[in-house]
Design an enzyme around this catalytic site. Structure first.
Site, PDB file in Angstrom:
ATOM      1  N   TYR A 136      33.932  26.079  45.260  1.00  0.00           N
ATOM      2  CA  TYR A 136      33.022  26.518  44.203  1.00  0.00           C
ATOM      3  C   TYR A 136      33.790  26.710  42.890  1.00  0.00           C
ATOM      4  O   TYR A 136      33.360  26.250  41.830  1.00  0.00           O
ATOM      5  CB  TYR A 136      32.340  27.826  44.606  1.00  0.00           C
ATOM      6  CG  TYR A 136      31.481  28.434  43.524  1.00  0.00           C
ATOM      7  CD1 TYR A 136      30.151  28.084  43.381  1.00  0.00           C
ATOM      8  CD2 TYR A 136      32.016  29.363  42.625  1.00  0.00           C
ATOM      9  CE1 TYR A 136      29.354  28.637  42.378  1.00  0.00           C
ATOM     10  CE2 TYR A 136      31.242  29.920  41.625  1.00  0.00           C
ATOM     11  CZ  TYR A 136      29.908  29.553  41.507  1.00  0.00           C
ATOM     12  OH  TYR A 136      29.140  30.110  40.500  1.00  0.00           O
ATOM     13  N   VAL A 170      26.499  24.920  37.747  1.00  0.00           N
ATOM     14  CA  VAL A 170      26.615  24.828  39.199  1.00  0.00           C
ATOM     15  C   VAL A 170      25.503  25.618  39.884  1.00  0.00           C
ATOM     16  O   VAL A 170      24.917  25.171  40.874  1.00  0.00           O
ATOM     17  CB  VAL A 170      27.999  25.335  39.667  1.00  0.00           C
ATOM     18  CG1 VAL A 170      28.026  25.549  41.181  1.00  0.00           C
ATOM     19  CG2 VAL A 170      29.088  24.348  39.258  1.00  0.00           C
ATOM     20  N   GLU A 171      25.193  26.786  39.342  1.00  0.00           N
ATOM     21  CA  GLU A 171      24.212  27.654  39.989  1.00  0.00           C
ATOM     22  C   GLU A 171      22.790  27.099  39.914  1.00  0.00           C
ATOM     23  O   GLU A 171      22.093  27.055  40.930  1.00  0.00           O
ATOM     24  CB  GLU A 171      24.250  29.055  39.364  1.00  0.00           C
ATOM     25  CG  GLU A 171      25.514  29.837  39.658  1.00  0.00           C
ATOM     26  CD  GLU A 171      25.615  30.259  41.121  1.00  0.00           C
ATOM     27  OE1 GLU A 171      24.600  30.219  41.840  1.00  0.00           O
ATOM     28  OE2 GLU A 171      26.727  30.633  41.543  1.00  0.00           O
ATOM     29  N   THR A 172      22.331  26.720  38.733  1.00  0.00           N
ATOM     30  CA  THR A 172      20.896  26.391  38.586  1.00  0.00           C
ATOM     31  C   THR A 172      20.604  25.209  37.673  1.00  0.00           C
ATOM     32  O   THR A 172      19.457  24.990  37.283  1.00  0.00           O
ATOM     33  CB  THR A 172      20.119  27.600  38.041  1.00  0.00           C
ATOM     34  OG1 THR A 172      20.611  27.934  36.727  1.00  0.00           O
ATOM     35  CG2 THR A 172      20.234  28.807  38.954  1.00  0.00           C
TER      36      THR A 172
END
Length: 351
Positions: free
Chosen positions: A334, A135-137
């Site tokens: 999230y 999800v982040e990168t």
């Protein structure tokens, strides 16, 4: 072990080619505003920062003075217009999609040993760690192109005044600027060299500077915590983050729920937001009907609402582990994206 920020290694020819096919990295953001050396208030803040952190005042002035106001940062941090409805289905589609799932399976296969060791040592499932990094990168494919000094100085000295929490967020980003300068000074890293998100987050797991200092660990045994280039360090650090936020091994993140309109006390159930507060029996009494497994849950629970735009919202019952994921990013949307991406990657691994 103290965390050590490391400048990302340049991409090899083959790596660059692969990234172009999947997710072309964003071009560096050109600073648009003046140097902060021209701002008396910024220089005074730099002096106060240096005194608090016991850093060389001349060095802090030099670093802060070379940063520039970046309008794209201020725009990115501004929340959506009031009245724009949240939409879980739309949010989910950004993260639970073929590119991330395929990249996640590749990452999991390449780092199976580190993921298994992290799960043994912390109790945090591999799927949660994989979900966060995806999800982040997208597993390091997009770690951000803003110069960290520009981002943090913009948010510390020019946080948008129209933001409902402007005063609180200004103080937060000033503390992150302090943490960043202290970290880079301690480890001999050039503060002007590192790039990351518009909020100043760094590396594959997008740790803020204070989180890097507190939670990043050397998991590959090379003597430093490298969240740019070492997948093992990234895995160990994400798991360590959740361990520090009291992750409970073996506990589900959430349960399904049905609402009984005849006895539903939705205002009471939603009052604590996503903080686990109610026992299973309390939830049942207030109209949140649980399945057999959830009714046996011993810890506190929370009713989590996921809005679906103009459609009826979705609900799940979150546990303390669901709440732990929201400490990484304070959003139930999230947390659900992390959970479901991890699950989908696990399914792809089985295939």
């Amino acid at each position: 072990m103290a965390a050590e920020p490391v400048k990302p290694k340049p991409a090899t020819k083959s790596t660059t080619k692969t990234n172009k096919k999947k997710h072309k990295p964003a071009k560096a953001i050109a600073p648009l505003g003046p140097l902060y050396s021209e701002r008396t208030d910024a220089m005074q803040a730099a002096d106060a920062l240096a005194q608090r952190a016991q850093l060389d005042p001349a060095w802090v002035r030099q670093m802060v003075g070379q940063a520039r106001y970046t309008s794209a940062v201020a725009q990115a941090i501004t929340p959506p217009s009031v009245g724009v409805p949240k939409n879980w289905a739309a949010y989910r589609s950004r993260f639970i999609e073929p590119v991330r799932i395929k990249a996640g399976a590749k990452f999991w296969l390449a780092n199976r040993e580190a993921l298994e060791r992290a799960e043994r040592e912390t109790g945090v499932p591999a799927s949660i760690v994989v979900g966060v990094i995806g999800v982040e990168t997208i597993y390091g494919q997009n770690t951000g192109s803003f110069r960290i000094m520009d981002a943090l100085c913009t948010l510390a000295f020019d946080f948008p005044s129209a933001h409902p929490r402007a005063k609180e967020r200004t103080a937060y980003f000033l503390s992150e600027l302090e943490a960043y300068l202290a970290l880079t000074q301690r480890t001999g890293t050039d503060p002007l060299a590192l790039r990351g998100s518009y909020a100043g987050a760094l590396g594959m797991p997008q740790f803020m500077p204070s989180s890097w200092t507190k939670y990043a660990i050397d998991f590959d045994g090379d003597g430093r915590a490298d969240l740019f280039n070492s997948s093992a360090d990234v895995i160990g650090s994400v798991a360590n983050y959740f361990k520090n936020f009291r992750w409970k091994a073996g506990m589900p993140t959430h349960y399904p729920v049905q609402l009984d309109p005849s006895i539903l006390d939705l205002p009471a159930l939603m009052a604590p937001d996503i903080l686990p507060t109610f026992s299973a029996s309390d939830m049942q009494a207030k109209g949140a009907l649980l399945d057999n497994l959830a009714r046996q849950h011993q810890g506190p629970l929370a009713l989590v609402e996921l809005q679906n735009g103009s459609e009826a919202p979705s609900y799940v019952v979150g546990t303390e582990n669901f709440y732990a994921i929201t400490r990484y990013n304070w959003s139930s949307y999230y947390a659900m994206a992390v959970i479901e991406l991890g699950q989908e990657v696990a399914k792809a691994m089985q295939k």
